[in-house]
Design a protein around this motif. Sequence first.
Motif, PDB file in Angstrom:
ATOM      1  N   ASP A  69    -126.237  30.004  34.688  1.00  0.00           N
ATOM      2  CA  ASP A  69    -126.447  31.200  35.507  1.00  0.00           C
ATOM      3  C   ASP A  69    -125.928  30.998  36.931  1.00  0.00           C
ATOM      4  N   ASP A  72    -122.515  32.020  37.268  1.00  0.00           N
ATOM      5  CA  ASP A  72    -122.434  33.474  37.423  1.00  0.00           C
ATOM      6  C   ASP A  72    -122.715  33.873  38.867  1.00  0.00           C
ATOM      7  N   ASP A  76    -120.176  35.770  41.395  1.00  0.00           N
ATOM      8  CA  ASP A  76    -120.546  36.985  42.119  1.00  0.00           C
ATOM      9  C   ASP A  76    -120.234  36.813  43.602  1.00  0.00           C
ATOM     10  N   LEU A  88    -118.006  40.076  37.225  1.00  0.00           N
ATOM     11  CA  LEU A  88    -119.303  39.540  36.826  1.00  0.00           C
ATOM     12  C   LEU A  88    -120.247  39.632  38.010  1.00  0.00           C
ATOM     13  N   TYR A  94    -131.511  38.530  35.352  1.00  0.00           N
ATOM     14  CA  TYR A  94    -131.492  37.101  35.695  1.00  0.00           C
ATOM     15  C   TYR A  94    -132.805  36.727  36.390  1.00  0.00           C
TER      16      TYR A  94
END
Length: 193
Positions: A69, A72, A76, A88, A94
């Motif tokens: 995560d 990710d 971002d 993304l 999340y």
Amino acid sequence: MTVNLTRIYTKLGDGGETHLGDMSRVPKTHPRIEAYGAVDELNAQLGVTLTVAGLPEAYAAWLRRVQNDLFDVGADLAVPHGGDRDRLRVHAGYTTWLEQACDEVNAGLAPLKSFVLPGGTPAAAHLHVARTVCRRAERRALGVDDGNPEVVRYLNRLSDLLFILSRGANGGDEPLWEPGASHQPPPPGAQDS
């Protein structure tokens, strides 16, 4: 999404600039670079934490998910909003997952009666270090002008989870702050001089 890295060094950053995810060039001291650099450091610290004996397997599984995560989160942070491509982005799911993990572990812990000192077992100590790096990543994410507010919420909740996991890793035998424990009263007559 497929990532294909054939060359690791490009020499493009030798002048102190780098590309963001939208291919714009910025100084390596840009707030976005500082933010996702702190997230990368956090991810590396979690990698170290995963090598420590005594980390419960459930915690390790959660931390491996968090590591993914965090990529990710970095993606971002690396791409400014706008443009013509879908990017993304971290979303509320999340953070909700982190909250559920926090609640699950916290339900089995005794209520705190003082602040916890970082330390205890090796696993707990590493989790505390990761927590402090996470707090720094959160502060850096706040410095991104048009950043995704969910990134900040995610990092805030992740630091909570890391704190709760450190308590769990200590198994109820955690070092607690004793306010003024080493404070010595002044010798008699010292106040008169």
